[in-house]
Every structure is written in C-alpha cells, then in structure tokens.
Write a protein that holds these residues in place. Structure first.
Motif, PDB file in Angstrom:
ATOM      1  N   GLN A   1       0.924  -0.989   0.281  1.00 39.14           N
ATOM      2  CA  GLN A   1      -0.192   0.238  -0.310  1.00 39.14           C
ATOM      3  C   GLN A   1       0.721   1.069   0.204  1.00 39.14           C
TER       4      GLN A   1
ATOM      5  N   LEU B   1       1.904   2.040  -3.470  1.00 38.25           N
ATOM      6  CA  LEU B   1       0.777   2.665  -4.597  1.00 38.25           C
ATOM      7  C   LEU B   1       0.201   4.107  -3.664  1.00 38.25           C
TER       8      LEU B   1
ATOM      9  N   THR C   1       1.077   6.141  -6.506  1.00 43.73           N
ATOM     10  CA  THR C   1      -0.411   6.781  -7.296  1.00 43.73           C
ATOM     11  C   THR C   1       0.160   8.882  -7.603  1.00 43.73           C
TER      12      THR C   1
ATOM     13  N   THR D   1      -6.769   4.783  -8.773  1.00 42.80           N
ATOM     14  CA  THR D   1      -5.447   3.245  -9.161  1.00 42.80           C
ATOM     15  C   THR D   1      -5.820   2.444  -8.216  1.00 42.80           C
TER      16      THR D   1
ATOM     17  N   TYR E   1      -1.263  -3.725  -9.162  1.00 37.84           N
ATOM     18  CA  TYR E   1      -1.039  -3.622  -7.180  1.00 37.84           C
ATOM     19  C   TYR E   1      -2.149  -4.579  -7.162  1.00 37.84           C
TER      20      TYR E   1
END
Length: 219
Positions: free
Chosen positions: A27, A30, A34, A73, A106
């Motif tokens: 996470q 990510l 992003t 995303t 992801y």
C-alpha cells in the motif's frame, strides 16, 4: 455535551493512522506511485485508514459479490478485494485505462487479481448490465459526483437485504452546508444526501470521516 466534532489536525490524523492497522509495504508503494504518476490527481486516492475500514467492513458483511464505481489507481479496490469471503468477486467500473493500469499491477502484486474484474466504460451503462436480482453484498461509490444519484438508483434494487452501499465524498469539504454552492459536484452531492436520507429502502448513517462517508444498509 457539545455536539461538535473534533478538529482533526495533522498531528491528530497521524495519531489515528498510527493507532489502527497500518498500511503495509504494498500500500505504501501504491501511495508513492500514485503521487508520482498522477500529480495533483493523487488526492482522489483514499487514505490508509479508509482502506483499513473498507477491508474491515467487507469482512464484517461477509462479502461475496461486490461492485466499485470509480477505481482510480486501486487503493479502495485492493482493500475490498482483500476482505472478500472465499470465492468472492469484485467488479470495478472506471473510464481511465491509464489510472487503472496501476490498479491492475497492484492487484497482481497483492495476489487478488483473480478476484477482480475491471470494466472500462461509463459506469451507468455497466451497472445497468448487471443481473437484475438483489444479489450484491457491497457497493462502493467514488466516481463523478454528478452521477451519484443515477448510480444509486441502479444499485439499490441489486443489493440483497442487509447489503451495504458506501458512498464517498458526501461532505465535499463542508461545502454541502453552502446554501448556494458554486460547483455542480457539490450541488449534486447535496441532492444525493437528501435523497438517500429519505429513501425508505435503506437505513443510513453519514460519518464525518475522511471527506464524508455514507453507509446505507438495504432493508
């Protein structure tokens, strides 16, 4: 006793995040990707504590059939997919191949790609093509605000009794209190909030969490 909500300072927000389930390495990656890939649009990504809430709600409801309207995303879809019951499936609707390409990567990294189906195109068209019977356990709405009412009317009949609809950004930074808002998104959300609160098909609570999160449970 005051009915006012606590003002969430940056320090208090950090405390909240640090005293819940923290974002894992994937996470965190990510979030960073992003920010790099989407610039100012990165603000559309839900917060780590919001992702933890989505996973928990998905587990509590025992979700096997879920829908997401607005994927960006992939933080919210990742959170929902991780909470699905065995054999559960999540169908995501979005219009951006660019942003959702990050989500797909992801989902694969997290080992949940087999649980997620992405349908690119107008969400209203996609929702209308879902089975008509009430079978959905959970729906998450986080897309163009002007269409929330349309998504709602397509989703409610398809929710099973006890199914949960989660609607994001329902406070619009507090602008829902403006008697004459100057943006169409806020006008639409104010109308949506009023319609949801009056809808006899559901029981609803609007939480002052993130930018406003409305939880609506189908009777």
């Amino acid at each position: 006793m005051s009915r006012s909500f606590i003002t969430v300072t940056d320090e208090l927000h950090d405390y909240v995040v640090n005293h819940g389930t923290p974002p894992d390495e994937l996470q965190q990656d990510l979030i960073a990707e992003t920010a790099r890939a989407t610039g100012s649009a990165a603000g559309m990504q839900i917060e780590p504590e919001y992702a933890a809430l989505l996973t928990m709600l998905t587990k509590l409801v025992g979700v096997r059939h879920a829908v997401e309207v607005g994927t960006f995303t992939g933080m919210s879809s990742l959170a929902i997919a991780r909470g699905l019951a065995e054999g559960g499936r999540l169908t995501c609707f979005d219009v951006s191949d660019e942003y959702t390409s990050i989500a797909r990567a992801y989902w694969a990294r997290a080992g949940v790609a087999d649980r997620v189906e992405l349908r690119l195109g107008p969400a209203a068209d996609g929702l209308a093509q879902l089975p008509d019977e009430p079978y959905l356990d959970l729906a998450f709405i986080d897309a163009d605000k002007e269409s929330y009412g349309q998504y709602w009317e397509l989703l409610v009949p398809r929710m099973r009794p006890g199914g949960l609809i989660i609607s994001d950004n329902t406070l619009r930074g507090g602008r829902v209190l403006d008697p004459s808002p100057d943006d169409t998104g806020t006008i639409a959300i104010a109308a949506f909030n009023a319609a949801v609160a009056a809808d006899p098909r559901v029981e609803t609570v609007l939480l002052p969490f993130s930018d406003g999160v409305t939880l609506s449970r189908k009777h």
